[in-house]
Design a protein around this motif. Structure first.
Motif, PDB file in Angstrom:
ATOM      1  N   THR A 152     -12.521  13.395  -3.578  1.00  0.00           N
ATOM      2  CA  THR A 152     -13.150  12.090  -3.681  1.00  0.00           C
ATOM      3  C   THR A 152     -12.523  11.223  -4.756  1.00  0.00           C
ATOM      4  OG1 THR A 152     -14.846  13.092  -5.093  1.00  0.00           O
ATOM      5  CG2 THR A 152     -15.364  12.856  -2.762  1.00  0.00           C
TER       6      THR A 152
ATOM      7  N   GLN B 204       0.841  -1.184   0.000  1.00  0.00           N
ATOM      8  CA  GLN B 204       0.000   0.000   0.000  1.00  0.00           C
ATOM      9  C   GLN B 204       0.884   1.244   0.000  1.00  0.00           C
ATOM     10  OE1 GLN B 204      -3.457  -0.016  -0.163  1.00  0.00           O
ATOM     11  NE2 GLN B 204      -3.047  -2.186  -0.577  1.00  0.00           N
TER      12      GLN B 204
ATOM     13  N   TYR C 209      -9.211  10.775  -5.193  1.00  0.00           N
ATOM     14  CA  TYR C 209      -7.891  10.325  -4.776  1.00  0.00           C
ATOM     15  C   TYR C 209      -7.983   9.193  -3.764  1.00  0.00           C
ATOM     16  CZ  TYR C 209      -5.291  14.104  -7.035  1.00  0.00           C
ATOM     17  OH  TYR C 209      -4.714  14.951  -7.957  1.00  0.00           O
ATOM     18  N   GLU C 210      -7.147   8.181  -3.942  1.00  0.00           N
ATOM     19  CA  GLU C 210      -7.158   7.019  -3.047  1.00  0.00           C
ATOM     20  C   GLU C 210      -6.192   7.166  -1.874  1.00  0.00           C
ATOM     21  OE1 GLU C 210      -6.385   3.346  -5.038  1.00  0.00           O
ATOM     22  OE2 GLU C 210      -6.600   2.142  -3.215  1.00  0.00           O
ATOM     23  N   TYR C 211      -4.988   7.690  -2.115  1.00  0.00           N
ATOM     24  CA  TYR C 211      -3.936   7.716  -1.102  1.00  0.00           C
ATOM     25  C   TYR C 211      -3.724   9.125  -0.586  1.00  0.00           C
ATOM     26  CZ  TYR C 211      -3.025   3.200  -3.219  1.00  0.00           C
ATOM     27  OH  TYR C 211      -3.157   1.928  -3.710  1.00  0.00           O
TER      28      TYR C 211
ATOM     29  N   SER D 143      -5.205   6.970 -11.291  1.00  0.00           N
ATOM     30  CA  SER D 143      -5.968   7.523 -12.393  1.00  0.00           C
ATOM     31  C   SER D 143      -5.096   8.442 -13.238  1.00  0.00           C
ATOM     32  CB  SER D 143      -7.179   8.302 -11.861  1.00  0.00           C
ATOM     33  OG  SER D 143      -7.797   9.042 -12.894  1.00  0.00           O
TER      34      SER D 143
ATOM     35  N   TYR E  89       1.713   8.289 -11.187  1.00  0.00           N
ATOM     36  CA  TYR E  89       0.554   8.642 -10.387  1.00  0.00           C
ATOM     37  C   TYR E  89       0.150  10.075 -10.693  1.00  0.00           C
ATOM     38  CZ  TYR E  89       1.135   4.596  -7.287  1.00  0.00           C
ATOM     39  OH  TYR E  89       1.228   3.329  -6.763  1.00  0.00           O
TER      40      TYR E  89
ATOM     41  N   ASP F 246      -3.038   9.091  -6.831  1.00  0.00           N
ATOM     42  CA  ASP F 246      -3.978   8.121  -7.376  1.00  0.00           C
ATOM     43  C   ASP F 246      -3.454   7.601  -8.707  1.00  0.00           C
ATOM     44  OD1 ASP F 246      -6.990   7.306  -6.657  1.00  0.00           O
ATOM     45  OD2 ASP F 246      -6.785   7.366  -8.841  1.00  0.00           O
TER      46      ASP F 246
END
Length: 126
Positions: A111, A1, A113-115, A103, A34, A101
């Motif tokens: 909303t 992660q 973005y993951e990290y 993407s 990223y 992210d």
């Protein structure tokens, strides 16, 4: 992660400058693959977009509120993301977060973005 950590915040006076840094811990991260960004959140406010680099085409975006004063950049060799902040104003006072992210971007909204890092406080006095 992926794990991110911000540093470089502090207390300054209006007109001063700061440079924020964001580094990866844990699993290695190649930032050029990223989409990466900076956001900020003042007490009682929603998290606000500041700046972003999309990994497809290296497109850079800055919010109107910081355009001409803040500059987002990255060091690909060291996997460090920067936010250079010049001519700081009291309304820039907030906790600043870096985010990443997979993407291709653009994303611009929190909303998407993951990290996320844990944030660093920037306080600007008048």
């Amino acid at each position: 992660q992926v794990q991110l950590g911000e540093s470089g915040g502090g207390m300054v006076q209006a007109g001063d400058s700061l440079r924020l840094s964001c580094v990866t811990s844990g699993r290695a991260l190649t930032l050029n693959y990223y989409t990466v960004g900076w956001f900020r959140q003042a007490p009682g406010n929603e998290r606000e977009f500041v700046a972003e680099i999309s990994w497809i085409g290296d497109r850079t975006f800055h919010a109107d509120s910081v355009k001409g004063r803040f500059t987002i950049s990255r060091d690909d060799a060291k996997n460090i993301l920067y936010l250079q902040m010049n001519n700081l104003k009291p309304e820039d006072t907030a906790v600043y977060f870096c985010a990443a992210d997979r993407s291709p971007g653009p994303i611009r909204r929190p909303t998407g973005y993951e990290y996320w890092g844990q944030g660093t406080q920037v306080t600007v006095s008048s």
